[in-house]
Design an enzyme around this catalytic site. Structure first.
Site, mmCIF file in Angstrom:
data_model
loop_
_atom_site.group_PDB
_atom_site.id
_atom_site.type_symbol
_atom_site.label_atom_id
_atom_site.label_comp_id
_atom_site.label_asym_id
_atom_site.label_seq_id
_atom_site.Cartn_x
_atom_site.Cartn_y
_atom_site.Cartn_z
ATOM 1 C CD GLU A 189 0.105 -1.079 3.312
ATOM 2 O OE1 GLU A 189 0.392 -1.112 4.466
ATOM 3 O OE2 GLU A 189 0.448 -2.264 2.389
ATOM 4 N N GLY A 209 -4.110 28.346 7.852
ATOM 5 C CA GLY A 209 -3.607 28.820 6.639
ATOM 6 C C GLY A 209 -3.149 27.796 5.790
ATOM 7 N N GLY A 210 -2.927 26.627 6.507
ATOM 8 C CA GLY A 210 -2.583 25.291 5.648
ATOM 9 C C GLY A 210 -3.610 24.974 4.707
ATOM 10 C CB VAL A 211 -3.395 22.205 2.309
ATOM 11 C CG1 VAL A 211 -4.421 21.673 1.222
ATOM 12 C CG2 VAL A 211 -2.429 22.619 1.353
ATOM 13 C CG ASP A 212 -4.588 19.368 6.255
ATOM 14 O OD1 ASP A 212 -4.725 19.177 4.927
ATOM 15 O OD2 ASP A 212 -3.853 18.885 6.839
ATOM 16 C CB SER A 213 -6.997 24.778 8.670
ATOM 17 O OG SER A 213 -6.291 25.574 8.055
ATOM 18 C CB THR A 214 -7.471 26.760 3.625
ATOM 19 O OG1 THR A 214 -6.258 27.330 4.276
ATOM 20 C CG2 THR A 214 -8.020 27.849 2.771
ATOM 21 C CE LYS A 222 -1.237 17.983 4.092
ATOM 22 N NZ LYS A 222 -1.680 19.001 4.833
#
Length: 594
Positions: free
Chosen positions: A175, A228-233, A377
């Site tokens: 995997e 301001g990162g990908v996840d929270s935005t 991600k």
């Protein structure tokens, strides 16, 4: 059951492996709907699935209390195909009469597979090739009716199978992206062995996510602490779309632990989203005060998490947020919960700040919405593209929520480095994941000219497998005085050391961006360790890695000219003695050091 696509096709039985959900992710990526289930799920509750996968795990099958499965799954009426991975193979062998023993040494990272009988999942895999290992126990003798399908230099049963009963096991991890033909092996199992049909496409889940947000929120509004990162935005944007701009508010907490220019960047991102209600909360004094004198990495994470909760409560209490009409939104993704022991039997690798006790209390109280908690991600970025978010944001390297605090390592006492034949044992501990379990061990530092870096990188995995007391190998790429005796200095998290790390991080980001190197890697942590000589008591560690989802990663070397520029620039920073280069893959080392 997937409400949109129909019946569950593949059940992944969770025996505590850090890659359990990654297996599910890979299966879904290949177009087949899969879910994780507890390992002890009764055979009758799995009736109707087209196949079963038993995950890896940190335990030994011969120890009392180790995770197991219902033995009846091996004799289900339809002879349902089963694939055991790592611990899953060992458990299959153990329950069906084979022999499992503890290996003489662990095998972590890259290994080379020698096909013996390429069939089942290994159909068409006929050449020696690279696979990813993370185990110590091994199958010594397969059960009756099984054939050895492949081996490695240290693992005589690297794959086994009983074609008549459609039961298969592999000791390696197909995997992970570093297993050369792992995707082909999983596809073989899904479509050729199990007869699955394609029914899953992650990018089509946006509408379902928005509906789930509305169902969770009800008539309540959502308040985000954004990074301001990908996840929270992406999570914030999903909530904006699902609920409307007037029902979603965001605050960025400046903890004093952030990178240079980070607050300005985050403010510009959310202004561009036209989200309306967005504010910046300055809390540097609070966080730095609470962390003063703290050296233990888990304590750092807990304190930062609790301070986030305390700041959150103060902000919420200052308005009307506690009147029952507001809940908390977070950008939590799969690796956060997995590495914090979020699966049923998983070993805790490190505690993420959004899974500490205070946050867990909010989860238990039903006061939280985490739209991305089932995604990795790369999937989050894909969702972000569907939402129309700018590439400048989506292509950002991941950055840990606790900020630079977990990249600034500390030491309880002065200690000298210890010389081994292979290099120096630095008494600075870092977190690793070996055999699906957490390790916290010293670092081995190697020396050698720049042209030997690739050779040393290849040697790193072999050294970690051979030397039990370490879980990470670094290379001294440059220092102020190579003749000095390296030592670790007693140190703590201070404003001075954080500023030193912040400057080093800015230098590395600038030079790697100007050269284009930052586009060749998935993440590039810069770490400060209390190693040096004389008045220069810190060193910088460069940790560029390539990955897809953060669950596994490989160390990436840079061009010597760029490395030379970075090293010379870093050595100009006051207090920096040396520059090390992290050569270690994940596993056996985590991407972050703490």
């Amino acid at each position: 059951m997937n409400q949109e696509t129909g019946a569950l096709q593949i059940a992944v039985l969770d025996t505590g492996g850090q890659y359990c959900h990654l297996i599910t992710r890979r299966i879904r990526e290949l177009g087949v709907y899969a879910e994780v289930r507890p390992s002890e799920t009764a055979a009758e509750d799995l009736a109707g699935v087209r196949g079963i996968v038993i995950s890896g795990g940190p335990n030994s099958v011969y120890e009392p209390g180790s995770p197991t499965v219902d033995p009846k799954i091996f004799a289900m009426p339809r002879l349902t195909p089963i694939l055991g991975i790592c611990y899953g193979q060992q458990l299959m062998a153990h329950l069906l009469g084979g022999k499992v023993r503890r290996g003489e040494r662990g095998e972590y990272g890259l290994a080379y597979l020698e096909p013996v009988r390429p069939e089942g999942p290994l159909a068409g895999v006929t050449q020696r090739q690279r696979v990813w290992m993370s185990h110590r126990d091994t199958v010594e003798a397969p059960p009756e009716g099984f054939f050895v399908l492949a081996r490695t230099g240290t693992c005589p049963v690297a794959a086994m199978g009983d074609p008549d009963r459609r039961l298969y096991g592999v000791q390696f991890h197909p995997e992970v992206v570093h297993t050369e033909q792992g995707t082909r092996m999983i596809r073989n199992f899904l479509y050729e062995v199990c007869g699955c049909t394609s029914d899953w496409e992650p990018r089509h889940q946006v509408a379902a996510l928005e509906e789930r947000i509305r169902a969770t929120a009800g008539d309540r509004n959502v308040f985000f602490f954004v990074s301001g990162g990908v996840d929270s935005t992406v999570a914030y944007t999903l909530c904006l779309r699902a609920l409307g701009r007037h029902r979603v508010q965001g605050t960025y907490v400046d903890t004093g632990l952030m990178r240079e220019g980070e607050t300005e960047f985050v403010s510009s991102v959310f202004e561009s989203l036209s989200s309306g209600d967005f504010s910046v909360e300055s809390a540097a004094d609070r966080f730095l005060g609470a962390l003063a004198g703290v050296r233990d990495p888990e304590r750092k994470r807990h304190i930062i998490g609790q301070q986030f909760v305390a700041v959150q409560e103060r902000i919420l209490e200052s308005g009307h947020y506690l009147d029952g009409h507001w809940i908390l939104g977070q950008g939590t993704i799969y690796p956060d919960t997995i590495e914090s022991g979020g699966t049923a039997k998983a070993d805790v690798i490190k505690t993420h700040h959004n899974r500490v006790e205070g946050i867990q209390q909010l989860i238990d109280a039903g006061r939280i919405v985490e739209p991305l908690a089932s995604f990795y991600k790369d999937e989050v970025r894909e969702i972000g593209r569907v939402l129309g978010l700018p590439a400048e944001l989506l292509e950002r390297h991941p950055f840990p929520g606790p900020g630079l605090a977990i990249r600034c390592l500390c030491s309880e006492a002065d200690q000298e480095a210890r010389r081994l034949e292979e290099g120096w044992i630095l008494p600075v501990n870092s977190v690793g994941v070996q055999g699906d379990s957490r390790s916290y061990r010293p670092v081995l530092a190697l020396e050698g000219p720049t042209e030997e870096a690739s050779r040393l990188q290849e040697k790193a995995t072999e050294l970690i497998n051979r030397i039990d007391e370490i879980n990470r190998v670094v290379w001294l790429a440059g220092s102020r005085d190579a003749k000095s005796t390296m030592r670790v200095f007693r140190s703590e998290l201070s404003a001075t050391r954080l500023d030193r790390l912040r400057r080093a991080d800015a230098v590395v980001r600038r030079l790697s961006h100007e050269s284009g190197f930052d586009r060749k890697v998935w993440q590039f942590p810069v770490v400060l360790i209390p190693v040096g000589a004389g008045a220069a008591r810190d060193s910088v560690v460069l940790r560029p890695v390539d990955s897809v989802d953060g669950m596994t990663a490989s160390s990436v070397l840079m061009e010597p000219v760029l490395l030379g520029q970075i090293v010379s620039s870093l050595l100009e920073i006051e207090g920096v003695w040396g520059v090390y280069y992290d050569l270690t893959h994940k596993p056996p080392a985590t991407i972050e050091w703490e």
